[in-house]
Scaffold this active site. Sequence first.
Site, PDB file in Angstrom:
ATOM      1  N   HIS A  60       0.828  -1.158   0.190  1.00  0.00           N
ATOM      2  CA  HIS A  60      -0.020   0.154   0.051  1.00  0.00           C
ATOM      3  C   HIS A  60       1.051   1.305   0.002  1.00  0.00           C
ATOM      4  O   HIS A  60       1.932   1.237   0.604  1.00  0.00           O
ATOM      5  CB  HIS A  60      -0.882   0.099   1.183  1.00  0.00           C
ATOM      6  CG  HIS A  60      -0.677   0.116   2.667  1.00  0.00           C
ATOM      7  ND1 HIS A  60      -0.493   1.197   3.144  1.00  0.00           N
ATOM      8  CD2 HIS A  60      -0.222  -1.002   3.400  1.00  0.00           C
ATOM      9  CE1 HIS A  60      -0.016   1.004   4.561  1.00  0.00           C
ATOM     10  NE2 HIS A  60       0.022  -0.212   4.637  1.00  0.00           N
ATOM     11  N   ASP A 162       5.554   2.145   7.212  1.00  0.00           N
ATOM     12  CA  ASP A 162       4.276   1.550   6.737  1.00  0.00           C
ATOM     13  C   ASP A 162       3.701   2.299   5.707  1.00  0.00           C
ATOM     14  O   ASP A 162       2.970   3.201   5.873  1.00  0.00           O
ATOM     15  CB  ASP A 162       3.557   1.441   8.177  1.00  0.00           C
ATOM     16  CG  ASP A 162       2.197   0.861   7.919  1.00  0.00           C
ATOM     17  OD1 ASP A 162       1.851   0.378   6.805  1.00  0.00           O
ATOM     18  OD2 ASP A 162       1.374   0.927   9.170  1.00  0.00           O
ATOM     19  N   GLU A 193      -5.211   1.755   2.248  1.00  0.00           N
ATOM     20  CA  GLU A 193      -5.228   0.533   3.245  1.00  0.00           C
ATOM     21  C   GLU A 193      -5.355   0.765   4.609  1.00  0.00           C
ATOM     22  O   GLU A 193      -6.081   0.164   5.313  1.00  0.00           O
ATOM     23  CB  GLU A 193      -3.773  -0.021   2.952  1.00  0.00           C
ATOM     24  CG  GLU A 193      -3.420  -1.443   3.745  1.00  0.00           C
ATOM     25  CD  GLU A 193      -3.212  -1.351   4.964  1.00  0.00           C
ATOM     26  OE1 GLU A 193      -3.080  -2.579   5.736  1.00  0.00           O
ATOM     27  OE2 GLU A 193      -2.813  -0.335   5.824  1.00  0.00           O
ATOM     28  N   GLU A 194      -5.124   1.975   5.086  1.00  0.00           N
ATOM     29  CA  GLU A 194      -4.811   2.466   6.319  1.00  0.00           C
ATOM     30  C   GLU A 194      -6.377   2.795   6.712  1.00  0.00           C
ATOM     31  O   GLU A 194      -6.374   2.873   8.086  1.00  0.00           O
ATOM     32  CB  GLU A 194      -3.900   3.523   6.710  1.00  0.00           C
ATOM     33  CG  GLU A 194      -2.400   3.217   6.394  1.00  0.00           C
ATOM     34  CD  GLU A 194      -1.866   2.392   7.486  1.00  0.00           C
ATOM     35  OE1 GLU A 194      -2.625   2.057   8.279  1.00  0.00           O
ATOM     36  OE2 GLU A 194      -0.770   2.008   7.412  1.00  0.00           O
ATOM     37  N   ASP A 216       3.778  -5.790   3.582  1.00  0.00           N
ATOM     38  CA  ASP A 216       3.337  -4.975   4.505  1.00  0.00           C
ATOM     39  C   ASP A 216       4.603  -5.133   5.956  1.00  0.00           C
ATOM     40  O   ASP A 216       4.929  -5.990   6.107  1.00  0.00           O
ATOM     41  CB  ASP A 216       2.066  -4.893   5.029  1.00  0.00           C
ATOM     42  CG  ASP A 216       1.523  -3.481   5.404  1.00  0.00           C
ATOM     43  OD1 ASP A 216       2.436  -2.680   5.818  1.00  0.00           O
ATOM     44  OD2 ASP A 216       0.377  -3.325   5.514  1.00  0.00           O
ATOM     45  N   HIS A 302       3.100   2.948  13.169  1.00  0.00           N
ATOM     46  CA  HIS A 302       2.285   4.086  13.370  1.00  0.00           C
ATOM     47  C   HIS A 302       2.786   5.165  14.456  1.00  0.00           C
ATOM     48  O   HIS A 302       2.044   5.904  15.105  1.00  0.00           O
ATOM     49  CB  HIS A 302       0.955   3.536  13.890  1.00  0.00           C
ATOM     50  CG  HIS A 302       0.061   2.999  12.738  1.00  0.00           C
ATOM     51  ND1 HIS A 302      -1.219   3.093  12.535  1.00  0.00           N
ATOM     52  CD2 HIS A 302       0.504   2.558  11.658  1.00  0.00           C
ATOM     53  CE1 HIS A 302      -1.770   2.350  11.540  1.00  0.00           C
ATOM     54  NE2 HIS A 302      -0.529   2.185  10.908  1.00  0.00           N
TER      55      HIS A 302
HETATM   56 ZN   LIG Z   1       0.356  -0.997   6.432  1.00  0.00          ZN
END
Ligand SMILES: [Zn+2]
Length: 330
Positions: A60, A162, A193-194, A216, A302
Site C-alpha cells: 500500500h 508502513d 489500506e490504512e 506490509d 504508526h
Molecule cells: Zn501497513
Amino acid sequence: MKELIKKLVEAWGPSGYEHHVREIIRQEVAPFADDIRVDPLGNLICRVGQGGKKIMIAAHMDEIGVMAMYAEKTSGYLRFAPIGGVLNTTLLGTRVRFENGITGVVGAHDYFGTGRTSATDIDNFFIDVNDGTENTVQVGSPAIFWRPFEERGTRLIAKSMDDRIGCVVAIEAMRRLNKQAPNELHFVFTVQEEVGLRGARAAGYGVDPDLAIALDVTSTGDMAKNPKMEVKLGGGAAIKIHDTGHVVPPAVRDWMINRAQTDGIPYQLELLTLGTTDSAAIQTSRAGVPSGAISIPCRFVHTTSETVDTGDVEACVKLLVGLVGNTVSL
Ligand SMILES: [Zn+2]
C-alpha cells in the site's frame, strides 16, 4: 535501494491522496513492467511476465495522517480527525505537513495540566498553522506526520515505513525479475489500506488473481515490555501465519516456508494479534483467493519513527523473487 527508500518514505501520501507516491513509483517501475495502468480508485497496477499462475502482489502507498476539520473562531487553531490508526500518544508536539508544504504543530489543550502526561481523547489536541498573520490551511485539507528519513547502522528510521518499505520490496523485486517470470504477475500499489483495505478490495476484484501476496510491515515482540510475539528486528522476512483479518491457508504458508528454506533466506513466523493488511481483503474477493503475506519487521509502527532493518528488507525481496520467479504448483 537506499536512495529509493528515502524518496518514498519522505513522499506525501495520506489515505485517499496517494498521487505523489504513485507518480514516483510509476517512474521507477516503468522499465520493469509489461503494462501499467491506474484503476478507478487510484491503485497502480503493473503486469510482469506471462503464463503459469496469475499472482497479485500488493503493497500500500498510503500512510496515516490527519484531516483539518474545523478552525476555532478566535484562535484559528485547527481541530482535526485521524486518517487511519493514529495513536494519541504520538500527537503532542509532533509536526504535520499539508500538501501545500505548510508545517503544522500539534498542541494539547491541557498541556500545563494533565495533558503533559496523559494524552487521551483526540479532542484534546489542535494544530497550529498560523504563520504570524493568518492561517495557512483550509478546512478539509489532509496532512501527514512529518519527520525526515534517518539511518543508524543497519536500522532505517522513517515516518512511513508502513508501507513504503513494502512498496520498495515490490519495486526491487520487479527490478531483479527484469520482466522475466514464468507467471503472470500483477504488482499492485494500493490506495487506502490504512482506512480499511479499500484499494486492495477493489483491485483484488479487478485483477481476479489465482493467488495473492501482500507486502506490509508487522510489529515486533522485541521491545522493552514485549507483547508475546516471535518476530524481531533483524530476524529475517516474516511469513504471515495469522492476524486479526486473515488466516493464511496452510498450502500458502508452506509454499513460502519451503521457498525460504530452499533458498537459505532467514525467515520468522508472524502471528499478529493487532492489525491486518491487504491480503485479508483480497482473500475474500470474488469466489475467494488463497492469500498470504510477507511482512517486514518494524518497531514503533504508526509513529514518525518506524524502524526497520536492511537485512530484513533484503530477505523479503529475495523471498518474493524466489516465490513469484519460479513455477508455482499450488
Ligand atoms: Zn501497513
